[in-house]
Design a protein around this motif. Sequence first.
Motif, PDB file in Angstrom:
ATOM      1  N   HIS A 184       0.844  -1.198   0.000  1.00 56.12           N
ATOM      2  CA  HIS A 184       0.000   0.000   0.000  1.00 56.12           C
ATOM      3  C   HIS A 184       0.875   1.242   0.000  1.00 56.12           C
ATOM      4  O   HIS A 184       1.849   1.315   0.748  1.00 56.12           O
ATOM      5  N   ARG A 185       0.497   2.193  -0.829  1.00 58.64           N
ATOM      6  CA  ARG A 185       1.203   3.480  -0.867  1.00 58.64           C
ATOM      7  C   ARG A 185       0.554   4.407   0.140  1.00 58.64           C
ATOM      8  O   ARG A 185      -0.674   4.516   0.186  1.00 58.64           O
ATOM      9  N   GLN A 186       1.358   5.082   0.941  1.00 57.14           N
ATOM     10  CA  GLN A 186       0.866   6.074   1.897  1.00 57.14           C
ATOM     11  C   GLN A 186       1.543   7.399   1.578  1.00 57.14           C
ATOM     12  O   GLN A 186       2.768   7.486   1.594  1.00 57.14           O
ATOM     13  N   MET A 187       0.728   8.395   1.294  1.00 60.56           N
ATOM     14  CA  MET A 187       1.268   9.708   0.963  1.00 60.56           C
ATOM     15  C   MET A 187       1.698  10.430   2.237  1.00 60.56           C
ATOM     16  O   MET A 187       1.067  10.313   3.274  1.00 60.56           O
ATOM     17  N   GLY A 188       2.771  11.187   2.128  1.00 61.08           N
ATOM     18  CA  GLY A 188       3.277  11.960   3.248  1.00 61.08           C
ATOM     19  C   GLY A 188       2.477  13.233   3.436  1.00 61.08           C
ATOM     20  O   GLY A 188       1.639  13.591   2.604  1.00 61.08           O
ATOM     21  N   PRO A 189       2.719  13.963   4.502  1.00 60.57           N
ATOM     22  CA  PRO A 189       1.983  15.194   4.785  1.00 60.57           C
ATOM     23  C   PRO A 189       2.165  16.258   3.703  1.00 60.57           C
ATOM     24  O   PRO A 189       1.299  17.091   3.499  1.00 60.57           O
ATOM     25  N   ASP A 190       3.293  16.209   2.987  1.00 58.45           N
ATOM     26  CA  ASP A 190       3.522  17.204   1.940  1.00 58.45           C
ATOM     27  C   ASP A 190       2.777  16.881   0.644  1.00 58.45           C
ATOM     28  O   ASP A 190       2.758  17.674  -0.280  1.00 58.45           O
ATOM     29  N   GLY A 191       2.153  15.697   0.592  1.00 59.46           N
ATOM     30  CA  GLY A 191       1.402  15.303  -0.600  1.00 59.46           C
ATOM     31  C   GLY A 191       2.274  14.858  -1.751  1.00 59.46           C
ATOM     32  O   GLY A 191       1.768  14.484  -2.808  1.00 59.46           O
ATOM     33  N   LYS A 192       3.564  14.898  -1.595  1.00 60.90           N
ATOM     34  CA  LYS A 192       4.491  14.505  -2.658  1.00 60.90           C
ATOM     35  C   LYS A 192       5.184  13.197  -2.322  1.00 60.90           C
ATOM     36  O   LYS A 192       5.110  12.247  -3.079  1.00 60.90           O
ATOM     37  N   HIS A 193       5.878  13.191  -1.216  1.00 61.11           N
ATOM     38  CA  HIS A 193       6.633  12.008  -0.842  1.00 61.11           C
ATOM     39  C   HIS A 193       5.718  10.971  -0.216  1.00 61.11           C
ATOM     40  O   HIS A 193       4.745  11.305   0.451  1.00 61.11           O
ATOM     41  N   CYS A 194       6.040   9.741  -0.456  1.00 62.45           N
ATOM     42  CA  CYS A 194       5.209   8.672   0.081  1.00 62.45           C
ATOM     43  C   CYS A 194       6.102   7.561   0.608  1.00 62.45           C
ATOM     44  O   CYS A 194       7.313   7.564   0.423  1.00 62.45           O
ATOM     45  N   GLN A 195       5.465   6.629   1.257  1.00 62.04           N
ATOM     46  CA  GLN A 195       6.150   5.412   1.666  1.00 62.04           C
ATOM     47  C   GLN A 195       5.276   4.244   1.249  1.00 62.04           C
ATOM     48  O   GLN A 195       4.090   4.404   0.973  1.00 62.04           O
ATOM     49  N   TYR A 196       5.881   3.085   1.168  1.00 62.65           N
ATOM     50  CA  TYR A 196       5.167   1.874   0.777  1.00 62.65           C
ATOM     51  C   TYR A 196       5.240   0.885   1.925  1.00 62.65           C
ATOM     52  O   TYR A 196       6.315   0.617   2.458  1.00 62.65           O
ATOM     53  N   VAL A 197       4.083   0.370   2.313  1.00 63.30           N
ATOM     54  CA  VAL A 197       4.003  -0.602   3.393  1.00 63.30           C
ATOM     55  C   VAL A 197       3.622  -1.936   2.774  1.00 63.30           C
ATOM     56  O   VAL A 197       2.580  -2.053   2.118  1.00 63.30           O
ATOM     57  N   ALA A 198       4.488  -2.938   2.960  1.00 62.96           N
ATOM     58  CA  ALA A 198       4.266  -4.269   2.408  1.00 62.96           C
ATOM     59  C   ALA A 198       4.047  -5.253   3.549  1.00 62.96           C
ATOM     60  O   ALA A 198       4.868  -5.345   4.466  1.00 62.96           O
ATOM     61  N   ILE A 199       2.927  -5.963   3.496  1.00 64.77           N
ATOM     62  CA  ILE A 199       2.590  -6.960   4.513  1.00 64.77           C
ATOM     63  C   ILE A 199       2.242  -8.252   3.782  1.00 64.77           C
ATOM     64  O   ILE A 199       1.485  -8.246   2.817  1.00 64.77           O
ATOM     65  N   GLY A 200       2.811  -9.355   4.254  1.00 63.55           N
ATOM     66  CA  GLY A 200       2.532 -10.621   3.593  1.00 63.55           C
ATOM     67  C   GLY A 200       2.795 -11.807   4.489  1.00 63.55           C
ATOM     68  O   GLY A 200       3.292 -11.675   5.600  1.00 63.55           O
ATOM     69  N   HIS A 201       2.439 -12.966   3.970  1.00 59.64           N
ATOM     70  CA  HIS A 201       2.747 -14.203   4.675  1.00 59.64           C
ATOM     71  C   HIS A 201       3.256 -15.225   3.668  1.00 59.64           C
ATOM     72  O   HIS A 201       2.886 -15.205   2.493  1.00 59.64           O
ATOM     73  N   GLU A 202       4.120 -16.095   4.150  1.00 57.77           N
ATOM     74  CA  GLU A 202       4.749 -17.077   3.280  1.00 57.77           C
ATOM     75  C   GLU A 202       3.743 -18.157   2.895  1.00 57.77           C
ATOM     76  O   GLU A 202       2.991 -18.656   3.728  1.00 57.77           O
ATOM     77  N   VAL A 203       3.727 -18.511   1.617  1.00 57.87           N
ATOM     78  CA  VAL A 203       2.811 -19.533   1.103  1.00 57.87           C
ATOM     79  C   VAL A 203       3.565 -20.612   0.318  1.00 57.87           C
ATOM     80  O   VAL A 203       2.966 -21.343  -0.444  1.00 57.87           O
ATOM     81  N   THR A 204       4.860 -20.720   0.541  1.00 56.63           N
ATOM     82  CA  THR A 204       5.686 -21.675  -0.210  1.00 56.63           C
ATOM     83  C   THR A 204       5.177 -23.103  -0.045  1.00 56.63           C
ATOM     84  O   THR A 204       4.984 -23.811  -1.041  1.00 56.63           O
ATOM     85  N   ALA A 205       4.970 -23.549   1.186  1.00 58.88           N
ATOM     86  CA  ALA A 205       4.533 -24.928   1.439  1.00 58.88           C
ATOM     87  C   ALA A 205       3.186 -25.195   0.769  1.00 58.88           C
ATOM     88  O   ALA A 205       2.981 -26.264   0.181  1.00 58.88           O
ATOM     89  N   TYR A 206       2.282 -24.240   0.851  1.00 54.66           N
ATOM     90  CA  TYR A 206       0.972 -24.391   0.210  1.00 54.66           C
ATOM     91  C   TYR A 206       1.117 -24.558  -1.304  1.00 54.66           C
ATOM     92  O   TYR A 206       0.511 -25.436  -1.899  1.00 54.66           O
ATOM     93  N   LEU A 207       1.935 -23.708  -1.930  1.00 54.53           N
ATOM     94  CA  LEU A 207       2.102 -23.776  -3.381  1.00 54.53           C
ATOM     95  C   LEU A 207       2.780 -25.072  -3.816  1.00 54.53           C
ATOM     96  O   LEU A 207       2.404 -25.657  -4.842  1.00 54.53           O
ATOM     97  N   GLU A 208       3.755 -25.533  -3.051  1.00 51.61           N
ATOM     98  CA  GLU A 208       4.416 -26.792  -3.388  1.00 51.61           C
ATOM     99  C   GLU A 208       3.457 -27.970  -3.256  1.00 51.61           C
ATOM    100  O   GLU A 208       3.445 -28.866  -4.105  1.00 51.61           O
ATOM    101  N   ALA A 209       2.643 -27.992  -2.195  1.00 51.44           N
ATOM    102  CA  ALA A 209       1.648 -29.060  -2.031  1.00 51.44           C
ATOM    103  C   ALA A 209       0.619 -29.008  -3.149  1.00 51.44           C
ATOM    104  O   ALA A 209       0.205 -30.042  -3.679  1.00 51.44           O
ATOM    105  N   ASN A 210       0.218 -27.797  -3.527  1.00 45.70           N
ATOM    106  CA  ASN A 210      -0.741 -27.629  -4.606  1.00 45.70           C
ATOM    107  C   ASN A 210      -0.169 -28.164  -5.927  1.00 45.70           C
ATOM    108  O   ASN A 210      -0.875 -28.810  -6.704  1.00 45.70           O
ATOM    109  N   ALA A 211       1.100 -27.902  -6.189  1.00 49.42           N
ATOM    110  CA  ALA A 211       1.745 -28.393  -7.416  1.00 49.42           C
ATOM    111  C   ALA A 211       1.772 -29.917  -7.431  1.00 49.42           C
ATOM    112  O   ALA A 211       1.537 -30.542  -8.483  1.00 49.42           O
ATOM    113  N   GLN A 212       2.033 -30.541  -6.275  1.00 50.31           N
ATOM    114  CA  GLN A 212       2.019 -32.006  -6.200  1.00 50.31           C
ATOM    115  C   GLN A 212       0.620 -32.551  -6.470  1.00 50.31           C
ATOM    116  O   GLN A 212       0.464 -33.552  -7.174  1.00 50.31           O
ATOM    117  N   LEU A 213      -0.389 -31.892  -5.920  1.00 51.86           N
ATOM    118  CA  LEU A 213      -1.768 -32.333  -6.179  1.00 51.86           C
ATOM    119  C   LEU A 213      -2.130 -32.185  -7.653  1.00 51.86           C
ATOM    120  O   LEU A 213      -2.786 -33.059  -8.230  1.00 51.86           O
TER     121      LEU A 213
END
Length: 191
Positions: free
Chosen positions: A121-150
């Motif tokens: 998600h992009r969050q704009m700074g108080p100046d309306g120009k500069h922003c920061q990006y907040v990245a939140i996630g969870h690992e799904v490697t095991a799920y994807l590997e099991a899915n590929a086997q299925l």
Amino acid sequence: QLRGKVIQRDEQGQVLRLIGTRQDVSERELARQVLQLRHELLFITDHQNRITAINQAFTRVTGYSAEQVLGQSPRLLASDRHDQAFFQALWQALQQQGRWQGEIWNQRADGSQYALQLAIHRQMGPDGKHCQYVAIGHEVTAYLEANAQLQALFASLPDAILVADDLTQRIVSASPQAEQLVLAGIDLELK
């Protein structure tokens, strides 16, 4: 957060003048709470796409410490599974919609690859120009590997059904005078 000091009162003790400050700490407190997330990987980048904050889950999943990544670009994590078009689409979504969500394969500090279900998600700074990006996630490697086997298992099922059907037809059509019918089986184990 409010801080103040009375600097003038009238004869009855009523406040006439005071001096003070007001500081909005809600954003800072929210950032502190977000960084405390234990199960969700989190990192924040500045407007120049440099990592400015990570949490413990980031270190646990990626193998990188704060000292190794702070000030670095998230490209440090990139694997070879995505082409330039993938990243162009990601940045286009961030610029136009202010967010991107999807599955991304990255590379750990030890070189092994892992998959994340990630939201940025992009969050704009108080100046309306500069922003920061907040990245939140969870690992799904095991799920994807099991899915590929299925998927591989299910892809082989039509062949197994055809073989069983063919065998059934051969048994049914075998001559009643046949004295011997040989059936051999092989048990294949998927790993």
